[in-house]
Design an enzyme around this catalytic site. Structure first.
Site, PDB file in Angstrom:
ATOM      1  N   GLU A  29      -0.789 108.028   2.958  1.00  0.00           N
ATOM      2  CA  GLU A  29       0.331 108.419   2.116  1.00  0.00           C
ATOM      3  C   GLU A  29       0.481 109.939   2.174  1.00  0.00           C
ATOM      4  O   GLU A  29      -0.497 110.672   2.071  1.00  0.00           O
ATOM      5  CB  GLU A  29       0.072 107.955   0.673  1.00  0.00           C
ATOM      6  CG  GLU A  29       1.079 108.441  -0.340  1.00  0.00           C
ATOM      7  CD  GLU A  29       2.460 107.787  -0.197  1.00  0.00           C
ATOM      8  OE1 GLU A  29       2.562 106.786   0.550  1.00  0.00           O
ATOM      9  OE2 GLU A  29       3.408 108.280  -0.815  1.00  0.00           O
ATOM     10  N   ASP A  37      -4.842 109.893  -1.889  1.00  0.00           N
ATOM     11  CA  ASP A  37      -5.574 110.850  -2.715  1.00  0.00           C
ATOM     12  C   ASP A  37      -6.425 110.136  -3.760  1.00  0.00           C
ATOM     13  O   ASP A  37      -6.112 109.030  -4.189  1.00  0.00           O
ATOM     14  CB  ASP A  37      -4.580 111.775  -3.445  1.00  0.00           C
ATOM     15  CG  ASP A  37      -3.898 112.732  -2.471  1.00  0.00           C
ATOM     16  OD1 ASP A  37      -4.462 112.926  -1.378  1.00  0.00           O
ATOM     17  OD2 ASP A  37      -2.821 113.251  -2.815  1.00  0.00           O
ATOM     18  N   ASP A  62      -6.554 110.401  -6.799  1.00  0.00           N
ATOM     19  CA  ASP A  62      -6.023 110.672  -8.136  1.00  0.00           C
ATOM     20  C   ASP A  62      -5.163 109.496  -8.594  1.00  0.00           C
ATOM     21  O   ASP A  62      -5.136 108.445  -7.948  1.00  0.00           O
ATOM     22  CB  ASP A  62      -5.215 111.979  -8.138  1.00  0.00           C
ATOM     23  CG  ASP A  62      -4.027 111.907  -7.184  1.00  0.00           C
ATOM     24  OD1 ASP A  62      -3.764 110.802  -6.640  1.00  0.00           O
ATOM     25  OD2 ASP A  62      -3.362 112.933  -6.970  1.00  0.00           O
ATOM     26  N   ASP A 122      -1.907 109.011  -8.704  1.00  0.00           N
ATOM     27  CA  ASP A 122      -0.858 108.581  -7.783  1.00  0.00           C
ATOM     28  C   ASP A 122      -1.443 107.813  -6.606  1.00  0.00           C
ATOM     29  O   ASP A 122      -0.902 106.799  -6.177  1.00  0.00           O
ATOM     30  CB  ASP A 122      -0.084 109.804  -7.250  1.00  0.00           C
ATOM     31  CG  ASP A 122       0.824 110.385  -8.319  1.00  0.00           C
ATOM     32  OD1 ASP A 122       1.028 109.695  -9.347  1.00  0.00           O
ATOM     33  OD2 ASP A 122       1.310 111.518  -8.128  1.00  0.00           O
TER      34      ASP A 122
END
Ligand code: 0RA
Length: 635
Positions: free
Chosen positions: A424, A497, A499, A501
């Protein structure tokens, strides 16, 4: 006689020895699956006693020290002396292979099914095992070590109840672990309670760290099962459709209910065994469904709205169903022996479902018109989407080789050696392309808006601009056309990532894989890349930490004043240069990747519905309850 007995005895020991030598042949694995299997084996015998009509209550306990006990209120295993063998029947079932369930042939033996290997196998694989029988006013007892009786069957008292009480401790010499998962056992016992209505099954965790009790009893049987499966979904009609049918040799129980989603969720069972690969009963059920709905459509004015007949896909869109069949001699086939092969079953099930559905629909015309409306909408959407798909195909983003333009493919052609990173974000995609080993690693950067497939009809999913390149790159097709043989990379690695998201993207992609490429997940081809969370540096020495524990360990190992150690927290993959990305996240020798496993398709469905579906409240609750560990998404 004495000699005869000795010869017999040696045979028995040889039998049990064979089980201990090759446990995998009898229980599949000596890992957690095999361990839990021991419990099912014992419980199945009690369920058989319940199906025969003599037992209503089964209590399973995980005692301190991972000892399992199973108590039932059946007739009690017979203790009389077997005329030929000259030993107690109780001893025979615990020491002879395949001696279980030979007493009466009338009922459908769960224990004779897929895994039915008998209590003797459990006994052979237990450090010790003991049984206590309450029967005909007396209590009987016998104890075994690693399968061998340490004493004859003894009368030890008087009783006013009947039942069988088995306790055993799995053998640490055999099993990789002897630690039971309450959730794993509880899920299967709940399923058994759904599949055998009325039986009360209780599971208690008596281990001091994790005390818990679940009690299952469903008067509605598979109807309750369907309500449970749909509990977080918006349903098209209030009550699940339900019927029981059969002839003198088979028993069929069906429950089904449509929801406003687009997934097909049909769970089929034969003698309480989940037939994940389907089989003749499922084929019969599906054929009847399509035919019955088309018959009713012809009599309805809705029929003018579409040109062709309803297809199987049309009538199964948004269905949740449980088909439970009990037959005397099931033949299991397929890769995992989870497919019913009995050829006569297709026709029998088809005609039973046809007849009973027709009767049901005649009685509940409002239900059938609601469902017909949904199936007609599905048929119309499918026709429209087919046209749209032909269009996208013509003006598509695929190169002449059929692969997406954004895919940086690898040079290796043997799929077993190839990996594809689904990345992504454009900058991370760029670094990954530069950092990879282009011999065997392909990179597919994702772009566009990620789709929640849980809320989208199949046709939109298959043409989605973000998912289409994934489907094209993997080469397998998706949904009903999925073919794992065509898989171009044996490792499909999601890299996002670390995190919120990133986690969202991962969940959405996993939902897509689970719904549209289930075999890919089941066969263990899907992985999640684990980028480091921290860079820890001391002068020129640089190390990467993948979690907090890691970080603390590295700091400890550096053994330097705190102000000399530099700790950098990575916020995203984009912060790493290609070399760093290679060595931390992509180099097979140093990276960490997690294999995604789905242990239980019923629970996985529930999890994805909850996480991705429409209802907000259950999602909030689920996330709260599973804040860190999503237990059955065992990555
Ligand atoms: C066959 C005959 C009888 C009891 C059982 C099987 C039986 C087996 C198990 C295994 C676990 N719990 C069980 N409960 C019962 C007795 C037949 C009779 O009493 O006539």
């Amino acid at each position: 006689m004495q000699d005869n007995y000795s010869a017999q005895h040696i045979q028995i020991l040889k039998g049990l020895e064979a089980v201990r030598k090759r446990p995998g042949m009898y229980i599949g694995t000596t890992g957690p699956d095999g361990l839990h299997h021991l419990v099912y084996e014992i419980v199945d015998n009690s369920v058989d006693e319940a199906l025969a009509g003599y037992c209503s209550d089964i209590k399973v306990t995980i005692e301190r020290g991972n000892i399992i006990s199973v108590l039932d209120n059946g007739r009690g295993i017979p203790v009389d002396i077997h005329p030929v063998e000259n030993v107690s029947a109780l001893e025979i079932v615990h020491t002879h292979l395949h001696a279980g369930g030979k007493f009466d042939k009338k009922s459908y033996k769960v224990s004779g099914g897929l895994h039915g290997v008998g209590v003797s196998v459990v006994n052979a694989l237990s450090e010790w095992c003991e049984v206590t029988i309450h029967r005909q006013g007396l209590i009987w007892h016998q104890r075994y070590q690693r399968g061998v009786p340490v004493e004859p069957v003894k009368e030890i008292g008087e009783s006013t109840i009947t039942g069988t009480f088995t306790r055993f401790r799995a053998d640490y010499e055999i099993f990789d672990t002897t630690n039971y998962s309450f959730d794993v056992l509880s899920n299967r016992l709940r399923e058994l309670a759904f599949l055998n209505k009325g039986i009360k099954i209780t599971i208690t965790d008596d281990r001091p760290q994790t005390p818990k009790v679940h009690e299952f009893q469903f008067e509605g049987g598979v109807k309750s099962f369907v309500s449970h499966l749909n509990k977080n979904k918006t349903t098209v009609h209030d009550e699940p459709i339900y019927f029981e049918a059969g002839n003198d040799s088979i028993e069929l129980e069906v429950a089904m209910q449509y929801n406003e989603g687009y997934n097909e969720n049909i769970f089929s069972f034969v003698n309480n065994i989940n037939t994940r690969e389907g089989g003749t009963h499922l084929v019969g059920f599906k054929a009847a469904l399509t035919r019955t709905f088309n018959d009713f459509l012809k009599k309805s004015k809705l029929s003018k709205k579409i040109e062709e007949n309803l297809t199987g896909d049309d009538v199964r869109e948004g269905i949740t169903a449980v088909v439970s069949l009990k037959i005397p001699e099931p033949q299991f086939e397929g890769q995992t022996k989870a497919k019913l092969g009995n050829s006569d079953v297709k026709g029998i099930v088809e005609s039973l479902v046809n007849g009973n559905l027709t009767t049901y629909f005649e009685e509940y015309p409002r239900v059938v018109s609601k469902i017909l409306e949904k199936t007609v909408t599905a048929a119309k959407a499918r026709a429209a989407a087919r046209k749209a798909r032909d269009l996208t195909r013509r003006k598509n983003f695929l190169e002449s080789n059929g692969l997406p333009g954004k895919l940086a493919d690898c040079s290796e052609k043997d799929p077993t050696k190839c990996e594809v990173y689904i990345v992504e974000g454009d900058s991370a995609g760029g670094s990954a392309k530069q950092g990879r080993d282009r011999k065997f690693q392909a990179i597919l950067p994702l772009w566009g808006k990620m789709l929640n497939v849980e809320k989208t009809r199949i046709d939109k999913v298959l043409t989605n601009e973000k998912l289409q390149p994934i489907i094209a790159s993997l080469g397998t097709g998706a949904g009903p056309n999925f073919n794992i043989e065509k898989l171009r990379y044996h490792k499909v690695i999601i890299m996002a990532d670390a995190d919120v998201d990133g986690s969202h993207i991962r969940t959405l992609l996993l939902t897509f894989f689970f719904r549209y490429m289930a075999d890919l997940v089941e066969q263990g081809n899907v992985y999640i890349a684990m980028p480091p969370l921290y860079k820890v540096a001391l002068g020129k020495k640089v190390r990467y930490a993948y979690d907090e524990k890691d970080k603390d360990k590295i700091i400890e190992e550096f053994d330097a004043p705190e102000d000399k150690i530099l700790i950098q927290r990575y916020k995203g993959l984009g912060e790493m240069n290609p070399d760093q990305l290679w060595s931390t996240t992509m180099n097979p020798d140093t990276r960490r990747i997690m294999q995604v496993r789905l242990e239980d398709s019923v629970e996985a469905d529930e999890m994805f519905t909850t996480l991705m579906g429409e209802h907000v409240e259950p999602r909030r609750r689920f996330i709260e309850e599973n804040a860190l560990a999503v237990s059955n998404l065992d990555v």
